[in-house]
Design a protein around this motif. Structure first.
Motif, mmCIF file in Angstrom:
data_model
loop_
_atom_site.group_PDB
_atom_site.id
_atom_site.type_symbol
_atom_site.label_atom_id
_atom_site.label_comp_id
_atom_site.label_asym_id
_atom_site.label_seq_id
_atom_site.Cartn_x
_atom_site.Cartn_y
_atom_site.Cartn_z
ATOM 1 N N ARG A 218 0.781 -1.166 -0.011
ATOM 2 C CA ARG A 218 0.037 -0.069 -0.138
ATOM 3 C C ARG A 218 0.853 1.272 -0.019
ATOM 4 O O ARG A 218 1.720 1.201 0.857
ATOM 5 C CB ARG A 218 -0.885 -0.104 1.416
ATOM 6 N N LEU A 219 0.468 2.202 -0.731
ATOM 7 C CA LEU A 219 1.193 3.535 -0.739
ATOM 8 C C LEU A 219 0.045 4.366 -0.147
ATOM 9 O O LEU A 219 -0.889 4.612 -0.755
ATOM 10 C CB LEU A 219 1.553 3.961 -2.026
ATOM 11 N N ARG A 220 0.557 5.343 0.722
ATOM 12 C CA ARG A 220 -0.091 6.581 1.038
ATOM 13 C C ARG A 220 0.408 7.640 0.264
ATOM 14 O O ARG A 220 1.607 8.213 0.628
ATOM 15 C CB ARG A 220 -0.145 6.712 2.608
ATOM 16 N N ILE A 221 -0.180 7.893 -0.621
ATOM 17 C CA ILE A 221 0.472 9.098 -1.888
ATOM 18 C C ILE A 221 0.181 10.416 -1.429
ATOM 19 O O ILE A 221 -1.096 10.660 -1.386
ATOM 20 C CB ILE A 221 0.034 8.616 -3.071
ATOM 21 N N THR A 222 0.981 11.476 -1.498
ATOM 22 C CA THR A 222 0.788 12.924 -1.397
ATOM 23 C C THR A 222 0.734 13.275 -3.004
ATOM 24 O O THR A 222 1.627 12.799 -3.738
ATOM 25 C CB THR A 222 1.656 13.571 -0.711
ATOM 26 N N GLU A 223 -0.563 13.636 -3.455
ATOM 27 C CA GLU A 223 -0.671 14.202 -4.854
ATOM 28 C C GLU A 223 0.023 15.521 -5.056
ATOM 29 O O GLU A 223 0.181 16.210 -4.110
ATOM 30 C CB GLU A 223 -1.883 14.023 -5.155
ATOM 31 N N PRO A 224 0.061 16.120 -6.251
ATOM 32 C CA PRO A 224 0.821 17.291 -6.283
ATOM 33 C C PRO A 224 0.055 18.645 -5.730
ATOM 34 O O PRO A 224 0.680 19.545 -5.406
ATOM 35 C CB PRO A 224 0.904 17.322 -7.894
ATOM 36 N N ASP A 225 -1.354 18.164 -5.452
ATOM 37 C CA ASP A 225 -2.025 19.442 -4.824
ATOM 38 C C ASP A 225 -2.264 19.053 -3.433
ATOM 39 O O ASP A 225 -2.830 20.021 -2.759
ATOM 40 C CB ASP A 225 -3.529 19.267 -5.461
ATOM 41 N N GLY A 226 -1.521 18.367 -3.061
ATOM 42 C CA GLY A 226 -1.266 18.035 -1.539
ATOM 43 C C GLY A 226 -2.189 17.102 -0.800
ATOM 44 O O GLY A 226 -2.342 16.769 0.223
ATOM 45 N N ARG A 227 -3.189 16.756 -1.622
ATOM 46 C CA ARG A 227 -4.264 15.643 -1.027
ATOM 47 C C ARG A 227 -3.567 14.308 -0.931
ATOM 48 O O ARG A 227 -2.552 14.080 -1.676
ATOM 49 C CB ARG A 227 -5.267 15.497 -2.001
ATOM 50 N N GLN A 228 -3.970 13.501 -0.022
ATOM 51 C CA GLN A 228 -3.425 12.251 0.258
ATOM 52 C C GLN A 228 -4.434 11.303 -0.048
ATOM 53 O O GLN A 228 -5.583 11.413 0.243
ATOM 54 C CB GLN A 228 -2.905 12.249 1.782
ATOM 55 N N ARG A 229 -3.987 10.077 -0.523
ATOM 56 C CA ARG A 229 -4.964 8.967 -0.540
ATOM 57 C C ARG A 229 -4.145 7.789 -0.495
ATOM 58 O O ARG A 229 -2.981 7.534 -0.877
ATOM 59 C CB ARG A 229 -5.779 9.131 -1.974
ATOM 60 N N THR A 230 -4.756 6.679 -0.184
ATOM 61 C CA THR A 230 -4.133 5.334 -0.026
ATOM 62 C C THR A 230 -4.519 4.492 -1.147
ATOM 63 O O THR A 230 -5.814 4.352 -1.440
ATOM 64 C CB THR A 230 -4.331 4.633 1.373
ATOM 65 N N VAL A 231 -3.470 4.075 -2.172
ATOM 66 C CA VAL A 231 -3.657 2.865 -3.302
ATOM 67 C C VAL A 231 -2.784 1.750 -2.938
ATOM 68 O O VAL A 231 -2.156 1.614 -2.082
ATOM 69 C CB VAL A 231 -3.291 3.644 -4.502
ATOM 70 N N ARG A 232 -3.241 0.585 -3.662
ATOM 71 C CA ARG A 232 -2.371 -0.366 -3.606
ATOM 72 C C ARG A 232 -1.615 -0.706 -4.948
ATOM 73 O O ARG A 232 -1.982 -0.496 -5.948
ATOM 74 C CB ARG A 232 -3.492 -1.678 -3.476
ATOM 75 N N LEU A 233 -0.424 -0.975 -4.822
ATOM 76 C CA LEU A 233 0.576 -1.569 -5.724
ATOM 77 C C LEU A 233 0.496 -3.234 -5.952
ATOM 78 O O LEU A 233 0.586 -3.868 -4.883
ATOM 79 C CB LEU A 233 2.008 -1.118 -5.436
ATOM 80 N N ALA A 234 0.161 -3.555 -6.998
ATOM 81 C CA ALA A 234 0.066 -4.910 -7.370
ATOM 82 C C ALA A 234 1.230 -5.373 -8.404
ATOM 83 O O ALA A 234 1.636 -4.573 -9.231
ATOM 84 C CB ALA A 234 -1.268 -5.327 -7.905
ATOM 85 N N PHE A 235 1.537 -6.662 -8.353
ATOM 86 C CA PHE A 235 2.821 -7.175 -8.861
ATOM 87 C C PHE A 235 2.109 -7.142 -10.333
ATOM 88 O O PHE A 235 1.211 -7.512 -10.859
ATOM 89 C CB PHE A 235 2.990 -8.542 -8.744
ATOM 90 N N ALA A 236 3.265 -6.777 -11.477
ATOM 91 C CA ALA A 236 2.917 -6.575 -12.843
ATOM 92 C C ALA A 236 3.869 -7.078 -13.792
ATOM 93 O O ALA A 236 3.714 -7.063 -14.852
ATOM 94 C CB ALA A 236 2.558 -5.197 -12.936
ATOM 95 N N GLY A 237 4.947 -7.549 -13.120
ATOM 96 C CA GLY A 237 6.137 -8.188 -13.823
ATOM 97 C C GLY A 237 7.443 -7.965 -13.067
ATOM 98 O O GLY A 237 7.482 -7.432 -12.149
#
Length: 394
Positions: A218-237
């Motif tokens: 999981r990544l807790r990402i800070t977007e360029p506008d300062g907002r934060q959201r949590t996404v999942r990184l899944a295996f792709a190769g």
């Protein structure tokens, strides 16, 4: 996963099953999550429904294990677990029932037990416990732990966040094997394939490495506008290079003893030796690439090799040649930090390249700091019992 020692190549976009302790130490492997194998079949030498409600019946043979029928009284701690807590994990497995499970899974999905007593009674009436042994009769094995990393990240590079995580390069399939980690870091021709494929940036190169070892996170990402959201990184190769344990490399370098090569020990060494971190990373030529996925329900884990979401504390990774996906399993071991008994009902929902053999499991701890601490130190003795459907019910 599994372990920080070897990749886990069988997860379907899911967590790892990592034995972080082994992963780093060098004798097991950290699972990297590549596409899942086909679900394993039912036991072959004896019909799966041979054990009726009376006497346990004959042993069942798997390609890498033997199941010996036992009475419920053999399961250590059976009466002490809150088995109802495992019902959600069992229900998810029943969305993809394996051979021999269709009828019982229909009941699992339609008739959730009202309380602990009802859940325990349902299990004991419909399932037969079998002690899992090696083909030679050994009943003792090893359990390691894995987790889903949760890491702070930035959508754009900035001072504290400069380590990129990448989508697969467009030319990944055109070069076999693809460039090594060191080549991607140093050769302009190799680095060109990653340009524009950045998903996000993390602050610590070891955080990027553990994501690659685990195969997802999981990544807790800070977007360029300062907002934060949590996404999942899944295996792709991955780059089709061999996985090499950084823990084993440190041991071979004389930098750490085997008993120090846990994930916390490796991170402590890196903090004390920043000038050698790049050398440490390059000792593992394998690079994993990711895809970003939404995280609609933060309470669900990544998908394991069975194709269902993992449940913290109730999902394990197994060798599917020993235990088929979706099988309820009674696990008996100890917790890594407290040495208290760890005896509970879990469900086999994942696998990993380091998870091989009859009495071998990787315990999914979940996500967050506590899960990381437990998984990073887990390398405990293990005994397992599978719970398999009885014969036709009256």
């Amino acid at each position: 996963m599994s372990s920080l020692l070897a990749p886990r190549p069988s997860r379907r976009g899911g967590a790892a099953a990592l034995a972080l302790a082994a992963l780093l130490a060098g004798c097991a492997g950290v699972p990297l999550h590549t596409p899942a194998p086909a679900p394993a079949s039912s036991p072959t030498t004896t019909a799966p429904d041979a054990a009726g409600p009376g006497a346990p019946g004959a042993p069942l043979q798997r390609p890498r294990a033997r199941w010996h029928p036992v009475d419920w009284s053999e399961l250590p701690g059976w009466d002490g677990d809150r088995v109802l807590e495992a019902w959600s994990a069992l229900s998810r497995s029943c969305e993809r029932p394996g051979a021999g499970w269709a009828a019982l899974c229909a009941d699992v999905l339609l008739n959730a037990p009202a309380d602990e007593a009802a859940a325990r009674a349902w299990l004991q009436a419909r399932l037969q416990p079998y002690r899992v042994e090696s083909p030679e009769g050994g009943a003792e094995g090893l359990v390691t732990g894995y987790y889903e990393p949760l890491i702070e990240a930035s959508r754009v590079p900035r001072a504290a966040f400069a380590v990129p995580l990448h989508r697969p390069p467009a030319d990944l399939g055109a070069r076999k094997p693809y460039w090594t980690r060191q080549q991607l870091d140093t050769l302009p021709a190799a680095a060109a394939g990653l340009r524009g494929r950045e998903i996000a940036y993390v602050a610590d190169p070891l955080d990027a490495l553990v994501l690659q070892i685990q195969g997802s996170g999981r990544l807790r990402i800070t977007e360029p506008d300062g907002r934060q959201r949590t996404v999942r990184l899944a295996f792709a190769g991955h780059n089709d290079q061999p996985y090499k344990s950084v823990g084993r490399w440190l041991i071979e370098q004389g930098a750490l003893r085997a008993d120090q090569a846990s994930w916390p020990g490796i991170k402590a060494w890196a903090r004390a030796n920043p000038q050698r971190v790049q050398e440490l990373l390059w000792s593992n030529p394998r690079v994993v690439f990711f895809r970003e996925e939404p995280l609609p329900d933060p309470q669900l884990g990544p998908r394991g090799a069975q194709g269902v979401a993992l449940t913290p504390g109730r999902s394990i990774a197994v060798d599917p040649q020993s235990i088929p996906y979706g099988t309820p399993v009674w696990l008996s071991s100890t917790e890594p930090l407290s040495a208290q008994a760890l005896q509970r009902l879990v469900v086999a929902q994942d696998t990993g390249s380091a998870i091989v053999g009859a009495v071998r499991a990787d315990f999914f701890w979940g996500w967050g700091e506590q899960a990381e601490q437990q998984a990073g130190r887990m390398k405990q003795p293990l005994r397992l019992w599978v719970l398999w459907p009885r014969g036709p019910q009256s």
